[in-house]
Design a protein around this motif. Sequence first.
Motif, PDB file in Angstrom:
ATOM      1  N   LEU A 142       0.835  -1.191   0.000  1.00  0.00           N
ATOM      2  CA  LEU A 142       0.000   0.000   0.000  1.00  0.00           C
ATOM      3  C   LEU A 142       0.875   1.248   0.000  1.00  0.00           C
ATOM      4  N   ASN A 146      -2.859   5.338  -0.300  1.00  0.00           N
ATOM      5  CA  ASN A 146      -3.793   4.232  -0.050  1.00  0.00           C
ATOM      6  C   ASN A 146      -4.139   4.144   1.433  1.00  0.00           C
ATOM      7  N   ASN A 162     -13.379   0.541  -4.878  1.00  0.00           N
ATOM      8  CA  ASN A 162     -12.451   1.660  -4.888  1.00  0.00           C
ATOM      9  C   ASN A 162     -13.168   2.959  -4.536  1.00  0.00           C
ATOM     10  N   ASP A 165      -8.399   7.822  -3.451  1.00  0.00           N
ATOM     11  CA  ASP A 165      -7.040   7.267  -3.431  1.00  0.00           C
ATOM     12  C   ASP A 165      -6.988   5.811  -2.991  1.00  0.00           C
ATOM     13  N   TYR A 166      -8.106   5.272  -2.580  1.00  0.00           N
ATOM     14  CA  TYR A 166      -8.165   3.836  -2.357  1.00  0.00           C
ATOM     15  C   TYR A 166      -8.517   3.184  -3.690  1.00  0.00           C
ATOM     16  N   ASN A 167      -7.503   2.661  -4.365  1.00  0.00           N
ATOM     17  CA  ASN A 167      -7.680   2.126  -5.718  1.00  0.00           C
ATOM     18  C   ASN A 167      -7.125   0.713  -5.854  1.00  0.00           C
TER      19      ASN A 167
END
Length: 211
Positions: A142, A146, A162, A165-167
Motif C-alpha cells: 500500500l 492508499n 475503490n 485514493d483507495y484504488n
Amino acid sequence: GSGGSITFWIKGESGLASRTFITKFQADTENYQVGFTNSAPFFAFKSASGNGIFLGDQVSGLTSGYHHFAFSIDDSSTANFLANTKIYHNASDTGKFLGGAANSAASTDMDNGGSLQFGKSTNASFTLVSEMNEIAFFDTRLTPANVTAIYNSGVPFDLTSNDGDYNVSSNLQLYLTGEETPIGASPTFTITDSTGNHSVFGGNTIIDSTL
C-alpha cells in the motif's frame, strides 16, 4: 515479489503494548507474526532461510480508543524488507525503531503451510487481543495515499470498492469486517466474502465490530 499489506482496527486497552494480533503458524521455525512488543509494532517471520523482523517506532495512547494500523511489506529482497517496509498508525508512518531491527534470513520467502490465526500468539507471554475489526489482506504494498484513504479520518468504509485514493480493491485477498457470523464449533469458523470462502482459525470472540 510485489509485496503485501495487512490493515486492521484494534480497540485500545491496558496491556496492548505487548500483544500478537495475527499469526500464520506452521512451526516455531516456520511462521510470521504481526503485533506489538514494548509498544513498538512489528512484522516478524521465521523460515528455513533464517529470521527477519521489522520494528516500527514506539506508539502511544494504546490504552483507549480505536487505532488503525497498516503494515506495508516489501518482500522483493532482504535488504528492501528493512529499507522499504512501512508501518502506519492512524495513517502516520511510525518510522523505524532501532533501524527497523535485524534480518538474518537469506530470502524473504515468508509463507508457510500453517493456519492463519487472529488474536492467538505463538508466545505465551503475549495474550489475546479483545477486539479487532476491518481486517484486510492485500497482495500488494500500500502507498501512503492508499493508507490515508483506508484510514478515512477514522471512519471505516467498504474496502471491496475503490474510492478516491483507495484504488487497490482488486488486490484485496481477505476482508473481515467484524460482522461475520461464525459457522461450526469454535475455534474454527468459516466466512464468505467477496473473494470466496475462507477458513479462519483462532476463535470467534475477537471478531466483534463496534466501530
